[in-house]
Design a protein around this motif. Structure first.
Motif, PDB file in Angstrom:
ATOM      1  N   LEU A   1     -36.371 -35.960  76.945  1.00  0.00           N
ATOM      2  CA  LEU A   1     -36.651 -36.781  76.678  1.00  0.00           C
ATOM      3  C   LEU A   1     -38.955 -37.212  77.287  1.00  0.00           C
ATOM      4  O   LEU A   1     -39.165 -37.488  77.008  1.00  0.00           O
ATOM      5  CB  LEU A   1     -36.566 -38.523  78.320  1.00  0.00           C
ATOM      6  N   ASN A   2     -38.603 -35.867  78.116  1.00  0.00           N
ATOM      7  CA  ASN A   2     -39.596 -35.905  78.480  1.00  0.00           C
ATOM      8  C   ASN A   2     -40.693 -35.088  77.643  1.00  0.00           C
ATOM      9  O   ASN A   2     -41.751 -35.209  77.042  1.00  0.00           O
ATOM     10  CB  ASN A   2     -40.255 -34.878  78.909  1.00  0.00           C
TER      11      ASN A   2
ATOM     12  N   GLN B   1     -41.574 -38.111  74.702  1.00  0.00           N
ATOM     13  CA  GLN B   1     -43.055 -39.176  75.240  1.00  0.00           C
ATOM     14  C   GLN B   1     -44.041 -38.081  74.653  1.00  0.00           C
ATOM     15  O   GLN B   1     -44.674 -38.996  74.714  1.00  0.00           O
ATOM     16  CB  GLN B   1     -41.698 -39.505  76.299  1.00  0.00           C
TER      17      GLN B   1
ATOM     18  N   MET C   1     -44.932 -38.142  71.564  1.00  0.00           N
ATOM     19  CA  MET C   1     -45.580 -40.117  71.093  1.00  0.00           C
ATOM     20  C   MET C   1     -46.493 -39.621  71.336  1.00  0.00           C
ATOM     21  O   MET C   1     -47.601 -41.148  70.882  1.00  0.00           O
ATOM     22  CB  MET C   1     -44.191 -40.632  71.382  1.00  0.00           C
ATOM     23  N   LYS C   2     -47.562 -39.559  71.941  1.00  0.00           N
ATOM     24  CA  LYS C   2     -48.581 -39.713  72.705  1.00  0.00           C
ATOM     25  C   LYS C   2     -49.792 -39.124  72.148  1.00  0.00           C
ATOM     26  O   LYS C   2     -50.785 -39.302  71.453  1.00  0.00           O
ATOM     27  CB  LYS C   2     -48.875 -39.116  74.102  1.00  0.00           C
TER      28      LYS C   2
ATOM     29  N   THR D   1     -43.952 -41.401  64.734  1.00  0.00           N
ATOM     30  CA  THR D   1     -43.761 -42.122  66.117  1.00  0.00           C
ATOM     31  C   THR D   1     -42.849 -43.271  66.200  1.00  0.00           C
ATOM     32  O   THR D   1     -41.692 -43.202  66.426  1.00  0.00           O
ATOM     33  CB  THR D   1     -44.892 -43.423  66.210  1.00  0.00           C
TER      34      THR D   1
ATOM     35  N   ARG E   1     -39.116 -42.425  68.263  1.00  0.00           N
ATOM     36  CA  ARG E   1     -38.694 -42.969  68.958  1.00  0.00           C
ATOM     37  C   ARG E   1     -37.076 -43.326  68.350  1.00  0.00           C
ATOM     38  O   ARG E   1     -35.910 -43.951  69.497  1.00  0.00           O
ATOM     39  CB  ARG E   1     -39.272 -44.870  68.570  1.00  0.00           C
TER      40      ARG E   1
ATOM     41  N   GLU F   1     -35.686 -40.901  70.866  1.00  0.00           N
ATOM     42  CA  GLU F   1     -35.872 -41.344  72.559  1.00  0.00           C
ATOM     43  C   GLU F   1     -34.744 -42.134  72.477  1.00  0.00           C
ATOM     44  O   GLU F   1     -33.899 -42.133  73.111  1.00  0.00           O
ATOM     45  CB  GLU F   1     -36.691 -41.830  72.479  1.00  0.00           C
TER      46      GLU F   1
ATOM     47  N   SER G   1     -35.678 -48.399  71.709  1.00  0.00           N
ATOM     48  CA  SER G   1     -36.256 -48.004  70.800  1.00  0.00           C
ATOM     49  C   SER G   1     -35.986 -47.844  69.813  1.00  0.00           C
ATOM     50  O   SER G   1     -36.678 -47.237  68.797  1.00  0.00           O
ATOM     51  CB  SER G   1     -35.679 -46.028  71.651  1.00  0.00           C
TER      52      SER G   1
END
Length: 319
Positions: free
Chosen positions: A184-185, A188, A191-192, A199, A203, A206, A222
């Motif tokens: 998950l880290n 995420q 995605m930044k 994206t 998602r 995710e 998500s």
């Protein structure tokens, strides 16, 4: 779940090996050079015709075999590509593209061990080449060598922490290792850095993480976010179908799966789930999807469990 679409969309520059005309007959050289020009212009079929003409005069020419093999990989003729690229590899063992594209052809044919060997040979020539590392990581993933897969994906991220595809591959591997917090880290963080086109796919991954950790509510959020931005994201459609199936909403699951399969007809997992969803309500259509799954997943070691289930179901249906 397959990352095959991510791997396939990597932009690949076609480099053409030029051999001095003295190595072959003049007419063979002309066909080879013309084939190279067609290839540079993206005229793959025309290039293939010219390379074959060159090989009809000089069957052992490594440049013609190599370039024809690359074109055949590009057009999806993997079996013939392997023949030409293997011929080229005998005389060009230290050529990156010969090894890389031979790896691509072997991977497409489900020959993951051979593909891994060829990618490794390519990386000896060009260490840390991103496309070869991605393909190698994915090949190890497919045969469930997750530690090796993770090692190669982390090399990618070490070389370029902004590589979104590398982050996606790494997250997929971490999911298989049940290291969900790390997965998950990774997603995420990716995605930044991701653009609007990438994206929705992130998602979707995710969503997969949340679904694997028994959090269908967050998973649905998500997947929904993915589909709002890109309604044809097949992996998100498949994820939503999984949620509908788990909650007994078979009609909704079937509807979403129909959309996923229209977008990606080769998505084996979607056909398997459709077979399960329709097993009671429409046995004939269910069997059809199981049969399609069996063809698509025949050489995929990552789907062995599902394949065995389908074989049993199909044997029972024939009785």
């Amino acid at each position: 779940m397959s990352l095959i679409p991510v791997i396939r969309i990597i932009a690949i520059a076609i480099s053409i090996l030029v051999v001095a005309p003295a190595c072959q007959t003049p007419s063979g050289a002309g066909s080879l050079n013309l084939g190279n020009e067609y290839a540079k212009q993206g005229l793959l079929r025309e290039a293939i015709d010219q390379y074959r003409k060159s090989l009809s005069i000089d069957p052992a020419n490594p440049a013609a075999n190599r370039n024809l093999g690359i074109m055949l990989v590009k057009t999806g003729d993997y079996r013939n590509a392997i023949k030409n690229l293997e011929n080229a590899a005998e005389k060009l063992p230290a050529d990156f593209d010969t090894n890389y594209y031979l790896g691509e052809a072997c991977r497409a044919e489900g020959r993951y061990g051979d593909a891994i060997f060829r990618y490794q040979q390519a990386l000896k020539i060009r260490p840390n080449e991103a496309r070869a590392l991605k393909a190698l990581a994915w090949s190890f993933y497919k045969i469930r060598y997750y530690a090796e897969a993770l090692n190669n994906s982390q090399k990618l991220l070490a070389a370029d922490s902004r590589d979104v595809q590398a982050s996606a591959i790494t997250a997929r591997i971490l999911i298989k290792l049940r290291r969900y917090d790390e997965a998950l880290n990774a997603i995420q963080l990716a995605m930044k850095k991701a653009d609007k086109e990438t994206t929705p796919f992130l998602r979707s991954i995710e969503g997969d993480i949340y679904l694997e950790t028994s959090n269908p509510g967050r998973a649905s959020e998500s997947y929904g976010a993915s589909l709002r931005d890109a309604p044809l994201t097949a992996s998100a459609l498949y994820g939503m179908a999984r949620i509908f199936n788990q909650t007994g909403q078979k009609d909704k699951a079937a509807d979403v799966l129909e959309r996923a399969i229209r977008v990606r007809p080769e998505m084996a997992e979607a056909h398997f789930l459709m077979g399960e969803v329709l097993e009671s309500s429409n046995p004939a259509k269910s069997r059809k999807h199981f049969e399609i799954f069996a063809k698509l997943a025949a050489t995929d070691p990552d789907l062995l469990g599902e394949m065995e289930q389908v074989r049993k179901k199909l044997r029972t249906a024939r009785k």
